[in-house]
Write a protein that holds these residues in place. Structure first.
Motif, PDB file in Angstrom:
ATOM      1  N   UNK A 369       0.866  -1.169   0.000  1.00  0.00           N
ATOM      2  CA  UNK A 369       0.000   0.000   0.000  1.00  0.00           C
ATOM      3  C   UNK A 369       0.902   1.218   0.000  1.00  0.00           C
ATOM      4  N   UNK A 370       0.777   2.067  -1.002  1.00  0.00           N
ATOM      5  CA  UNK A 370       1.652   3.238  -1.117  1.00  0.00           C
ATOM      6  C   UNK A 370       0.832   4.516  -1.084  1.00  0.00           C
ATOM      7  N   UNK A 371       1.485   5.607  -0.732  1.00  0.00           N
ATOM      8  CA  UNK A 371       0.826   6.905  -0.676  1.00  0.00           C
ATOM      9  C   UNK A 371       1.702   7.941  -1.361  1.00  0.00           C
ATOM     10  N   UNK A 372       1.147   8.653  -2.319  1.00  0.00           N
ATOM     11  CA  UNK A 372       1.886   9.665  -3.056  1.00  0.00           C
ATOM     12  C   UNK A 372       1.865  10.986  -2.285  1.00  0.00           C
ATOM     13  N   UNK A 373       2.732  11.928  -2.649  1.00  0.00           N
ATOM     14  CA  UNK A 373       2.824  13.174  -1.885  1.00  0.00           C
ATOM     15  C   UNK A 373       1.519  13.964  -1.786  1.00  0.00           C
ATOM     16  N   UNK A 374       0.597  13.761  -2.715  1.00  0.00           N
ATOM     17  CA  UNK A 374      -0.677  14.478  -2.654  1.00  0.00           C
ATOM     18  C   UNK A 374      -1.691  13.802  -1.738  1.00  0.00           C
ATOM     19  N   UNK A 375      -1.265  12.724  -1.043  1.00  0.00           N
ATOM     20  CA  UNK A 375      -2.150  12.050  -0.102  1.00  0.00           C
ATOM     21  C   UNK A 375      -2.990  10.935  -0.703  1.00  0.00           C
ATOM     22  N   UNK A 376      -2.861  10.704  -2.015  1.00  0.00           N
ATOM     23  CA  UNK A 376      -3.627   9.638  -2.653  1.00  0.00           C
ATOM     24  C   UNK A 376      -2.963   8.286  -2.370  1.00  0.00           C
ATOM     25  N   UNK A 377      -3.811   7.255  -2.164  1.00  0.00           N
ATOM     26  CA  UNK A 377      -3.294   5.922  -1.866  1.00  0.00           C
ATOM     27  C   UNK A 377      -3.542   4.974  -3.036  1.00  0.00           C
ATOM     28  N   UNK A 378      -2.565   4.084  -3.238  1.00  0.00           N
ATOM     29  CA  UNK A 378      -2.651   3.104  -4.305  1.00  0.00           C
ATOM     30  C   UNK A 378      -2.250   1.742  -3.747  1.00  0.00           C
ATOM     31  N   UNK A 379      -2.950   0.715  -4.211  1.00  0.00           N
ATOM     32  CA  UNK A 379      -2.592  -0.654  -3.841  1.00  0.00           C
ATOM     33  C   UNK A 379      -1.831  -1.258  -5.007  1.00  0.00           C
ATOM     34  N   UNK A 380      -0.664  -1.834  -4.739  1.00  0.00           N
ATOM     35  CA  UNK A 380       0.171  -2.357  -5.816  1.00  0.00           C
ATOM     36  C   UNK A 380       0.601  -3.790  -5.538  1.00  0.00           C
ATOM     37  N   UNK A 381       0.903  -4.522  -6.595  1.00  0.00           N
ATOM     38  CA  UNK A 381       1.519  -5.841  -6.464  1.00  0.00           C
ATOM     39  C   UNK A 381       2.580  -5.987  -7.545  1.00  0.00           C
ATOM     40  N   UNK A 382       3.701  -6.595  -7.161  1.00  0.00           N
ATOM     41  CA  UNK A 382       4.863  -6.697  -8.033  1.00  0.00           C
ATOM     42  C   UNK A 382       5.358  -8.140  -8.065  1.00  0.00           C
ATOM     43  N   UNK A 383       5.975  -8.524  -9.167  1.00  0.00           N
ATOM     44  CA  UNK A 383       6.595  -9.839  -9.258  1.00  0.00           C
ATOM     45  C   UNK A 383       7.486  -9.908 -10.485  1.00  0.00           C
ATOM     46  N   UNK A 384       8.338 -10.909 -10.512  1.00  0.00           N
ATOM     47  CA  UNK A 384       9.216 -11.077 -11.666  1.00  0.00           C
ATOM     48  C   UNK A 384       8.488 -11.799 -12.792  1.00  0.00           C
ATOM     49  N   UNK A 385       8.985 -11.582 -13.985  1.00  0.00           N
ATOM     50  CA  UNK A 385       8.520 -12.301 -15.166  1.00  0.00           C
ATOM     51  C   UNK A 385       9.762 -12.735 -15.937  1.00  0.00           C
ATOM     52  N   UNK A 386       9.592 -13.645 -16.876  1.00  0.00           N
ATOM     53  CA  UNK A 386      10.715 -14.119 -17.680  1.00  0.00           C
ATOM     54  C   UNK A 386      10.600 -13.602 -19.104  1.00  0.00           C
ATOM     55  N   UNK A 387      11.734 -13.339 -19.703  1.00  0.00           N
ATOM     56  CA  UNK A 387      11.737 -12.935 -21.108  1.00  0.00           C
ATOM     57  C   UNK A 387      11.199 -14.090 -21.964  1.00  0.00           C
TER      58      UNK A 387
END
Length: 470
Positions: A369-387
């Protein structure tokens, strides 16, 4: 309580009217307003009211949220802030309010500044541009195509409708490779053969027009073979549509036109493999989880993630995701958004976003869960992928993707189940360091442009570049 900003959407209104091939008096009549009032709206001499927005939605079937979103212009406040953070403008003392005024009241000039700065930065990357007869040729093809796609919110209705018809007519997903081969052979007389990477010169696929044969690299995984087949089918099935879309985009030269044509065909290939209506239903059922969607459609993680950013059909919208793809060095090779997100247009990503942590845990999905300087919140998910292919065992074959959405949509995501999205701890992130306004960030790599440093040799701070707040 901070008052809501007035909406000055003149450039977007003009673009909509021109796309519809309407004169001001005709559009005003359809909206039930006077032509002079519409003229004021288009010149940003009046803000667009909620009533006018609703009439636009009812009359022209537009998505109000996307139409009114701050990120709708090619050079909105965030991109302008990044431009004016350049050391070239350090002595001009251009404040945030100046940037907001420019973006609101002179969007055409703001977009012109964006194009000029992009040209400047791209020219610096190219030692000797071969053709400067058209100034747009100084912008690299990938930048031009990326901006064109983003201007359409990464959604192309004509391709969606055509691909859904074709994709819906294909057989069981379990036999998609065979089905695509049969379609190519029966409808277009194209045969498919598997060839060695050496014979193809390292290419993942190649089409021989004289022999009407599509060659696929033997190193491709099944899901990449299916995508390659769908891409070739898109070139043949949708030739007229793709040609028209490229002509209407009016690219600066033949190289840009070919890249746009290829990008749109890639878009169509994804839409064939994951037809809009069926894929949206599946995505909602699985809570937008990547792995179940990969299994249901026999596609890979990157293909699903990219497809999720395209679900902007009016009246049948999916979650408006954004997506980035980076390599281990931090180079951004893909950047798409179904809704506005404060991307850095000329830099990398914030080090506090866990996108690069994915390389340390290959195959694992990392949520944040991230928050940008303007106070807006975003939910993110990250992972690796293969070429798509790994030519040698020593080649680095991993990339990482980050996918996210505004927190107001996150309740629809399986990854967010059980989390306190409104009050839970969010990681403060920002755009590129040079334009990030956060005072106490230990990860800051460069001093912020447009701010006076507050260095005190008798006192050390967590940030290597302390500065005075506005």
């Amino acid at each position: 309580m901070k008052p809501a900003r007035k909406l000055f959407l003149g450039a977007r209104l003009r673009r909509l009217r021109r796309d519809l091939k309407l004169k001001q008096v005709d559009m005003a009549g359809k909206l039930g307003i006077s032509a002079s009032y519409l003229n004021h709206l288009e010149r940003n001499q009046r803000p667009v009211t909620a009533t006018v927005l609703l009439r636009l939605a009812e009359t022209f079937d537009i998505n109000v949220r996307q139409f009114a979103a701050e990120g709708g212009e090619l050079a909105g406040p965030d991109q302008l802030s990044e431009i004016f953070s350049d050391a070239l403008f350090a002595d001009l003392d251009i404040g945030r309010q100046d940037i907001l005024d420019l973006s609101d009241h002179s969007p055409g000039i703001a977009e012109a500044i964006g194009r000029l700065y992009t040209t400047l930065t791209e020219t610096a990357r190219r030692q000797s541009p071969s053709d400067t007869s058209d100034p747009r040729s100084l912008i690299t093809p990938e930048t031009w195509v990326r901006d064109h796609i983003q201007a359409h919110r990464n959604h192309f209705p004509a391709l969606e409708e055509a691909a859904e018809t074709v994709g819906g007519a294909l057989a069981n997903r379990l036999t998609m490779i065979d089905t695509l081969c049969h379609r190519l052979r029966d409808a277009f007389g194209v045969n498919v053969e598997i060839a060695s990477s050496t014979d193809l010169g390292g290419a993942t696929q190649a089409y021989d027009r004289s022999r009407r044969t599509l060659f696929l690299n033997a190193l491709l995984r099944p899901e990449n073979r299916a995508f390659g087949l769908a891409y070739q089918l898109s070139l043949l099935e949708f030739d007229a549509i793709l040609t028209r879309m490229v002509q209407e985009a009016a690219p600066s030269d033949e190289g840009v036109a070919r890249l746009l044509h290829m990008s749109l065909a890639n878009y169509a290939a994804g839409a064939i493999l994951m037809p809009y209506g069926r894929f949206l239903e599946s995505a909602e059922r699985h809570g937008y989880a990547l792995d179940p969607l990969c299994g249901e459609y026999n596609v890979n993680v990157e293909q699903v993630a990219h497809r999720l950013t395209t679900m902007g059909r009016t009246g049948a919208e999916g979650v408006p995701f954004f997506m980035l793809r980076v390599d281990p060095a931090g180079n951004v090779s893909k950047r798409y958004a179904g809704e506005s997100f404060p991307f850095s247009h000329y830099g990398g990503t914030c080090p506090r976003w866990l996108l690069h942590l994915a390389f340390q845990t290959p195959g694992k999905t990392i949520t944040q869960l991230i928050e940008t300087p303007d106070g807006e919140r975003y939910f993110t998910f990250c992972r690796t992928i293969e070429r798509p292919i790994r030519p040698t065992l020593t080649d680095d074959h991993l990339l990482a993707i980050g996918v996210g959405c505004h927190v107001r949509h996150a309740s629809r995501l399986a990854y967010a189940e059980g989390l306190d999205l409104a009050k839970g701890m969010a990681t403060p992130v920002g755009p590129a360091c040079a334009i990030c306004p956060r005072l106490d960030c230990a990860y800051r790599a460069t001093p912020p442009a447009g701010h006076q440093l507050a260095i005190d040799e008798t006192r050390k701070t967590i940030s290597p570049y302390p500065f005075l707040a506005d």
